[in-house]
Design a protein around this motif. Structure first.
Motif, PDB file in Angstrom:
ATOM      1  N   GLU A 460       0.887  -1.035   0.227  1.00 54.46           N
ATOM      2  CA  GLU A 460      -0.031   0.009   0.035  1.00 54.46           C
ATOM      3  C   GLU A 460       0.815   1.246   0.123  1.00 54.46           C
ATOM      4  N   LYS A 461       0.474   2.174  -0.801  1.00 58.21           N
ATOM      5  CA  LYS A 461       1.179   3.554  -0.896  1.00 58.21           C
ATOM      6  C   LYS A 461       0.374   4.947  -0.887  1.00 58.21           C
ATOM      7  N   PRO A 462       0.624   6.026  -0.216  1.00 52.19           N
ATOM      8  CA  PRO A 462      -0.107   6.947  -0.334  1.00 52.19           C
ATOM      9  C   PRO A 462       0.513   7.705  -1.658  1.00 52.19           C
ATOM     10  N   VAL A 463      -0.772   8.306  -2.245  1.00 52.50           N
ATOM     11  CA  VAL A 463      -0.745   9.004  -3.527  1.00 52.50           C
ATOM     12  C   VAL A 463      -1.321  10.382  -3.431  1.00 52.50           C
ATOM     13  N   ASN A 464      -1.182  11.182  -4.275  1.00 46.85           N
ATOM     14  CA  ASN A 464      -1.920  12.647  -4.353  1.00 46.85           C
ATOM     15  C   ASN A 464      -3.096  12.586  -5.045  1.00 46.85           C
ATOM     16  N   TRP A 465      -3.700  11.550  -5.533  1.00 45.71           N
ATOM     17  CA  TRP A 465      -5.036  11.589  -5.934  1.00 45.71           C
ATOM     18  C   TRP A 465      -6.063  11.814  -5.104  1.00 45.71           C
ATOM     19  N   LEU A 466      -7.007  12.574  -5.941  1.00 43.20           N
ATOM     20  CA  LEU A 466      -8.245  12.933  -4.999  1.00 43.20           C
ATOM     21  C   LEU A 466      -7.855  13.868  -3.792  1.00 43.20           C
ATOM     22  N   GLY A 467      -6.943  14.417  -3.840  1.00 39.58           N
ATOM     23  CA  GLY A 467      -6.494  15.423  -3.010  1.00 39.58           C
ATOM     24  C   GLY A 467      -5.671  14.462  -1.784  1.00 39.58           C
ATOM     25  N   GLY A 468      -5.302  13.360  -1.971  1.00 44.17           N
ATOM     26  CA  GLY A 468      -4.555  12.407  -1.216  1.00 44.17           C
ATOM     27  C   GLY A 468      -5.290  11.288  -0.926  1.00 44.17           C
ATOM     28  N   SER A 469      -4.733  10.031  -1.096  1.00 47.89           N
ATOM     29  CA  SER A 469      -5.228   8.915  -1.037  1.00 47.89           C
ATOM     30  C   SER A 469      -4.362   7.661  -0.710  1.00 47.89           C
ATOM     31  N   ILE A 470      -4.947   6.434  -0.688  1.00 50.37           N
ATOM     32  CA  ILE A 470      -4.058   5.331  -0.374  1.00 50.37           C
ATOM     33  C   ILE A 470      -4.461   4.284  -1.353  1.00 50.37           C
ATOM     34  N   ILE A 471      -3.480   3.805  -2.177  1.00 44.80           N
ATOM     35  CA  ILE A 471      -3.673   2.663  -2.938  1.00 44.80           C
ATOM     36  C   ILE A 471      -3.252   1.528  -2.504  1.00 44.80           C
ATOM     37  N   LYS A 472      -3.894   0.204  -2.601  1.00 47.97           N
ATOM     38  CA  LYS A 472      -3.511  -0.844  -2.333  1.00 47.97           C
ATOM     39  C   LYS A 472      -3.629  -2.165  -3.195  1.00 47.97           C
ATOM     40  N   GLY A 473      -2.574  -2.992  -3.147  1.00 46.35           N
ATOM     41  CA  GLY A 473      -2.647  -4.086  -4.081  1.00 46.35           C
ATOM     42  C   GLY A 473      -2.331  -5.496  -3.357  1.00 46.35           C
ATOM     43  N   ALA A 474      -2.593  -6.426  -4.003  1.00 41.25           N
ATOM     44  CA  ALA A 474      -2.245  -7.513  -3.422  1.00 41.25           C
ATOM     45  C   ALA A 474      -2.339  -8.683  -4.441  1.00 41.25           C
ATOM     46  N   VAL A 475      -1.632  -9.856  -4.178  1.00 45.35           N
ATOM     47  CA  VAL A 475      -1.616 -11.311  -4.872  1.00 45.35           C
ATOM     48  C   VAL A 475      -1.973 -12.166  -3.786  1.00 45.35           C
ATOM     49  N   SER A 476      -2.743 -13.221  -4.151  1.00 46.45           N
ATOM     50  CA  SER A 476      -2.873 -14.214  -3.255  1.00 46.45           C
ATOM     51  C   SER A 476      -2.874 -15.581  -4.063  1.00 46.45           C
ATOM     52  N   ALA A 477      -2.632 -16.748  -3.255  1.00 45.28           N
ATOM     53  CA  ALA A 477      -2.640 -17.872  -3.980  1.00 45.28           C
ATOM     54  C   ALA A 477      -2.917 -19.283  -3.048  1.00 45.28           C
ATOM     55  N   ASP A 478      -3.701 -20.080  -3.580  1.00 42.26           N
ATOM     56  CA  ASP A 478      -3.859 -21.092  -2.865  1.00 42.26           C
ATOM     57  C   ASP A 478      -3.482 -22.422  -3.742  1.00 42.26           C
ATOM     58  N   ALA A 479      -2.472 -23.548  -3.181  1.00 50.14           N
ATOM     59  CA  ALA A 479      -2.074 -24.427  -3.885  1.00 50.14           C
ATOM     60  C   ALA A 479      -2.118 -25.596  -2.935  1.00 50.14           C
ATOM     61  N   GLY A 480      -2.909 -26.798  -3.403  1.00 47.32           N
ATOM     62  CA  GLY A 480      -2.624 -28.068  -2.537  1.00 47.32           C
ATOM     63  C   GLY A 480      -3.715 -28.971  -2.691  1.00 47.32           C
ATOM     64  N   GLU A 481      -4.097 -29.870  -1.751  1.00 54.43           N
ATOM     65  CA  GLU A 481      -5.169 -30.612  -1.548  1.00 54.43           C
ATOM     66  C   GLU A 481      -6.567 -30.510  -1.375  1.00 54.43           C
ATOM     67  N   PHE A 482      -6.390 -29.689  -0.249  1.00 52.40           N
ATOM     68  CA  PHE A 482      -7.493 -29.290   0.518  1.00 52.40           C
ATOM     69  C   PHE A 482      -8.634 -28.349  -0.355  1.00 52.40           C
ATOM     70  N   PHE A 483      -8.146 -27.188  -0.820  1.00 56.17           N
ATOM     71  CA  PHE A 483      -8.914 -26.445  -1.882  1.00 56.17           C
ATOM     72  C   PHE A 483      -8.522 -26.231  -3.052  1.00 56.17           C
ATOM     73  N   ASP A 485      -6.803 -25.043  -6.298  1.00 62.11           N
ATOM     74  CA  ASP A 485      -5.964 -23.991  -6.579  1.00 62.11           C
ATOM     75  C   ASP A 485      -6.362 -22.798  -7.301  1.00 62.11           C
ATOM     76  N   SER A 486      -5.917 -21.763  -6.495  1.00 61.56           N
ATOM     77  CA  SER A 486      -6.621 -20.603  -7.064  1.00 61.56           C
ATOM     78  C   SER A 486      -5.337 -19.337  -6.923  1.00 61.56           C
ATOM     79  N   PHE A 487      -5.690 -18.420  -7.859  1.00 63.74           N
ATOM     80  CA  PHE A 487      -4.763 -17.487  -8.005  1.00 63.74           C
ATOM     81  C   PHE A 487      -5.745 -15.918  -8.173  1.00 63.74           C
ATOM     82  N   GLY A 488      -5.197 -14.907  -7.062  1.00 67.47           N
ATOM     83  CA  GLY A 488      -6.161 -13.928  -7.237  1.00 67.47           C
ATOM     84  C   GLY A 488      -5.241 -12.588  -7.107  1.00 67.47           C
ATOM     85  N   LEU A 489      -6.050 -11.618  -7.663  1.00 65.72           N
ATOM     86  CA  LEU A 489      -5.466 -10.156  -7.544  1.00 65.72           C
ATOM     87  C   LEU A 489      -6.412  -9.106  -6.908  1.00 65.72           C
TER      88      LEU A 489
END
Length: 499
Positions: A460-483, A485-489
């Motif tokens: 996450e990073k502060p930016v000047n958009w809209l007079g000051g905002s915070i943008i966040k990004g993440a990637v997540s993954a599941d790999a295995g036998e119980f769930f 397999d999935s990859f997400g953004l």
């Protein structure tokens, strides 16, 4: 279900040995300083709006996108979410002498999710009044109860922030207050609330929850010992199992048995043989203890949560089970461009449960069947999500054989977990990595031990958009036998507001 007499006995033993609880009541605060141990309060006001989007390669949201998110992130894979909230504490007096005494606290949060099953949620709506750190609140409020690193860890065993907050009336001390200054400090809470009205099996359940925590040592000392217990009961609703005409014991005359765990007297009206032999309601509890070292360059916190849902812990039959962790909080990092500010390692183990046999009236007391209950079949949950650790998964969140109409078909697990957080110039980064072994339950085992990896990396990073905002990004993954397999953004933008 647990006997509070056993709970109190074990608590006294552990407090005498080396108990632990750190930080404020609802939120771990590893690097403690003197101001956190006064009976003073400080004002604050926060307001925000946020828009977030989630995408996944399958129809299922990766584990760490939805786990421990207060029930606001669906498991349906593709999501657009709009959120807004406000939280504040205001002094009631402008007098500088009296202003630190009385204050009001309030908050509200709204979430609208466009997904496979779109929903409008209210994760928070509460108000309260406080005299110094003693506070009375009414409503639904996010609270971390238990001793662990809630942000980087797997979540407290009993209250991990995995489900929507339960509406309740609560009073207690939110910060440590001195019993013997510079030596013994305590805090605690007492609350009663209502669970979801119509559940898969039960309905109209009430919730009782209380906790007491003690700290030994100076606020700025090098070594501190902490300890305490957290106890909760689901009671007073309707169930088709082991009840009198479908009604669980209820009424003010049963309340004493609920809060103490004492067995009701034989012949008490409205009590089934199940309630007479066990306890009134579904009791879930934990005993928290550990050790904190406040060193010059790093704060080191060791913690342990012992699990109680039956008498097994009194006989030490399930002593293997529990949440074990250590957190390192680095100091003097401000001048560096890239830092690792906090590092957490955890081991969660729930496979023992006192053994595979449960025999009443002796010391066997096994097959604790965590988060399930013979009377409250939909278990330790709220609106379908587990109130405790997300690694004890609801049957609705996996595709493996059903365990009758119980809440979970997978409560025998171990989890090895790590979490890290730091800075990269003006950005903040975070990662959580978990490897679990899943074995089902004693009565409904999985076809084999299933290993599962789940991970997330966020920035996450502060930016000047809209007079000051915070943008966040993440990637997540599941790999295995119980769930599957999935990859997400995930991408979001948050605007903090002034009022």
């Amino acid at each position: 279900m647990t006997s509070l007499r056993s709970l109190f006995s074990i608590t006294l033993v552990l407090v005498a040995l080396a108990p632990a609880f750190s930080g404020n009541l609802y939120n771990i605060n590893i690097d403690q300083t003197a101001p956190n141990d006064t009976n003073e309060i400080t004002p604050y006001q926060n307001a925000w709006v946020e828009m977030a989007g989630y995408g996944a390669t399958t129809s299922r949201t990766p584990f760490w996108f939805h786990a421990n998110q207060w029930g606001i992130v669906p498991t349906s894979g593709q999501i657009v979410s709009l959120r807004a909230g406000i939280e504040a504490r205001k002094f009631l007096s402008k007098d500088t002498v009296a202003r630190s005494n009385w204050s009001v606290v309030f908050g509200a949060e709204l979430v609208g999710n466009a997904a496979k099953n779109s929903k409008f949620l209210i994760p928070q709506v509460y108000a309260g009044i406080a005299f110094k750190s003693f506070q009375l609140t009414v409503g639904r409020r996010k609270q971390y109860i238990g001793f662990n690193d809630h942000e980087l860890g797997t979540g407290s065993y009993m209250w991990s922030g995995n489900a929507l907050p339960v509406p309740r009336i609560q009073f207690g001390f939110e910060k440590y207050v001195p019993l013997v200054k510079n030596f013994i400090y305590f805090k605690g809470f007492y609350s009663d609330g209502l669970l979801d009205g119509k559940r898969p099996v039960t309905s109209n359940l009430k919730l009782h929850n209380k906790g007491l925590f003690v700290r030994l040592g100076r606020p700025t000392g090098i070594v501190q010992l902490h300890g305490g217990f957290n106890h909760a009961v689901q009671w007073g609703g309707k169930s088709p199992y082991f009840t009198v005409d479908g009604q669980m014991p209820h009424g003010i005359d049963k309340y004493w048995n609920v809060i103490t765990g004492f067995k009701p007297k034989k012949g008490t009206g409205g009590i089934s043989s199940f309630d007479e032999e066990n306890r009134i309601g579904n009791h879930v509890a934990s005993l928290d203890f550990g050790l904190e070292l406040n060193l010059k360059l790093v704060n080191i916190l060791f913690y342990r949560q012992n699990l109680i849902e039956d008498g097994s812990l009194f006989y030490l039959n399930n002593i293997k089970d529990g949440l074990n962790g250590v957190t390192f909080t680095m100091k003097n990092q401000d001048t560096k461009n890239f830092t690792v500010d906090r590092l957490t390692f955890e081991l969660l183990y729930t496979k023992s449960q006192g053994g595979s046999e449960a025999v009443d009236g002796n010391t066997v007391r096994g097959k604790d069947d965590y988060f399930n209950n013979a009377q409250v079949r939909d278990g330790w949950s709220y609106y379908g999500r587990g109130l405790g650790t997300p690694f004890i998964t609801p049957q609705s969140e996996n595709n493996w054989p059903r365990y009758a109409d119980f809440f979970t078909n997978n409560n025998r697990v171990w989890v090895i977990h790590s979490g890290m957080k730091g800075k990269w110039n003006s950005a903040v980064w975070l990662t959580k990595l978990s490897l679990s072994s899943n074995q089902g339950t004693y009565d409904q085992e999985l076809p084999n031990k299933m290993y599962q990896f789940s991970g997330i990396v966020g920035l996450e990073k502060p930016v000047n958009w809209l007079g000051g905002s915070i943008i966040k990004g993440a990637v997540s993954a599941d790999a295995g036998e119980f769930f599957d397999d999935s990859f997400g953004l995930m991408l979001s933008i948050r605007k903090n507001l002034s009022f």
